[in-house]
Design an enzyme around this catalytic site. Structure first.
Site, PDB file in Angstrom:
ATOM      1  N   ASN A  19       0.767  -1.270   0.010  1.00 29.74           N
ATOM      2  CA  ASN A  19       0.104   0.023   0.011  1.00 29.74           C
ATOM      3  C   ASN A  19       0.759   1.323   0.141  1.00 29.74           C
ATOM      4  O   ASN A  19       1.449   1.560   1.313  1.00 29.74           O
ATOM      5  CB  ASN A  19      -0.842  -0.126   1.227  1.00 29.74           C
ATOM      6  CG  ASN A  19      -1.896   0.948   1.284  1.00 29.74           C
ATOM      7  OD1 ASN A  19      -1.739   2.052   0.464  1.00 29.74           O
ATOM      8  ND2 ASN A  19      -2.991   0.834   1.886  1.00 29.74           N
ATOM      9  N   LYS A  22       0.127   3.702   2.927  1.00 28.07           N
ATOM     10  CA  LYS A  22       0.735   3.497   4.453  1.00 28.07           C
ATOM     11  C   LYS A  22       2.324   3.812   4.023  1.00 28.07           C
ATOM     12  O   LYS A  22       2.927   4.319   5.308  1.00 28.07           O
ATOM     13  CB  LYS A  22       0.632   2.106   4.354  1.00 28.07           C
ATOM     14  CG  LYS A  22      -0.698   1.795   4.952  1.00 28.07           C
ATOM     15  CD  LYS A  22      -0.647   0.233   5.490  1.00 28.07           C
ATOM     16  CE  LYS A  22      -2.062  -0.005   6.216  1.00 28.07           C
ATOM     17  NZ  LYS A  22      -1.989  -1.318   6.984  1.00 28.07           N
ATOM     18  N   ASP A  81       1.551  -4.021  11.539  1.00 27.49           N
ATOM     19  CA  ASP A  81       0.168  -4.714  11.555  1.00 27.49           C
ATOM     20  C   ASP A  81      -0.863  -3.807  12.369  1.00 27.49           C
ATOM     21  O   ASP A  81      -0.320  -3.678  13.585  1.00 27.49           O
ATOM     22  CB  ASP A  81       0.127  -6.087  11.867  1.00 27.49           C
ATOM     23  CG  ASP A  81      -1.248  -6.920  11.254  1.00 27.49           C
ATOM     24  OD1 ASP A  81      -1.754  -6.506  10.192  1.00 27.49           O
ATOM     25  OD2 ASP A  81      -1.853  -7.661  12.051  1.00 27.49           O
ATOM     26  N   LYS A 193      -3.262  13.854  11.995  1.00 29.72           N
ATOM     27  CA  LYS A 193      -3.529  12.210  12.265  1.00 29.72           C
ATOM     28  C   LYS A 193      -2.178  11.687  12.763  1.00 29.72           C
ATOM     29  O   LYS A 193      -2.359  10.947  13.731  1.00 29.72           O
ATOM     30  CB  LYS A 193      -4.009  11.678  10.841  1.00 29.72           C
ATOM     31  CG  LYS A 193      -4.195  10.172  11.149  1.00 29.72           C
ATOM     32  CD  LYS A 193      -4.234   9.507   9.734  1.00 29.72           C
ATOM     33  CE  LYS A 193      -4.318   7.922   9.861  1.00 29.72           C
ATOM     34  NZ  LYS A 193      -4.627   7.185   8.468  1.00 29.72           N
TER      35      LYS A 193
END
Length: 210
Positions: A19, A22, A81, A193
């Site tokens: 991804n 990410k 994860d 964030k």
């Protein structure tokens, strides 16, 4: 010439994810001198099967991915994860995001890779659970492995599941409101964030151990 010299002195680490979003988040938090490359940008990774993430905790899955890709690519690897644990669903989806719908609502057609399909179903299940709590926890576990060391970190952020709000689509960002805020993660700027989320804290812990 300077660019070539900088490229040679920059430390490259594989971020064990396909991804790019990410990987971009991690790079945004990274100090100068370190360059993260995601699996999508590594030609040698293209034909390698995925690591079998069969752990029962986020840390176990991060460790599985880090060990797997370190061996396959012979490069230092950082793996993460992460996911959401919802109180009203007894901690689901947790590490079982890909399988949670089959467990909680067999036969549902929701695509777990699409947030706009997965999280509305989870909100429905919460409403049907009889548990009035909307509390959830965003967990981020990281594992860094190279030829000399292994280091780990796990952090979390408490918040509440809520109806979709915000335009930026990324995982559960539109459906998770951190405790004390009136905005979802999606409504925060990327920098905001980072400052609230557990990913940055876990990453900083990894860096401090290296």
């Amino acid at each position: 010439m300077n660019n070539i010299k900088e490229e040679k002195t920059m430390r490259k680490i594989v971020f064990a994810s396909w991804n790019p979003k990410k990987a971009a988040e991690i790079q945004r938090m990274t100090p100068e001198g370190i360059k993260f490359v995601c699996l999508k940008d590594i030609p040698e990774a293209a034909d390698v099967p995925q690591a079998e993430e069969n752990g029962t905790t986020f840390k176990e899955n991060a460790t599985i991915k880090a060990k797997y890709w370190t061996e396959k690519l012979n490069m230092p690897v950082l793996a993460e994860d992460s996911g959401i644990e919802i109180d009203a669903l007894n901690g689901y989806p947790g590490v079982y995001t890909k399988r949670c719908i089959d467990k909680l609502r067999p036969g549902a057609k929701a695509n777990t890779d699409k947030p706009d399909e997965l999280y509305p179903v989870l909100l429905e299940l919460m409403a049907e659970s009889g548990n009035p709590s909307t509390q959830a926890k965003w967990v981020s576990a990281m594992a860094y492995i190279d030829s000399e060391k292994e280091v780990f970190a796990t952090e979390y952020l408490l918040g509440d599941m809520c109806p979709c709000a915000g335009e930026r689509v990324f995982g559960f960002d539109q459906y998770f409101r951190p405790t004390g805020l009136n905005k979802t993660l999606s409504e925060l700027s990327p920098e905001e964030k980072d400052s609230y989320g557990p990913r940055k804290r876990a990453f900083e812990s990894i860096l401090n151990q290296l």
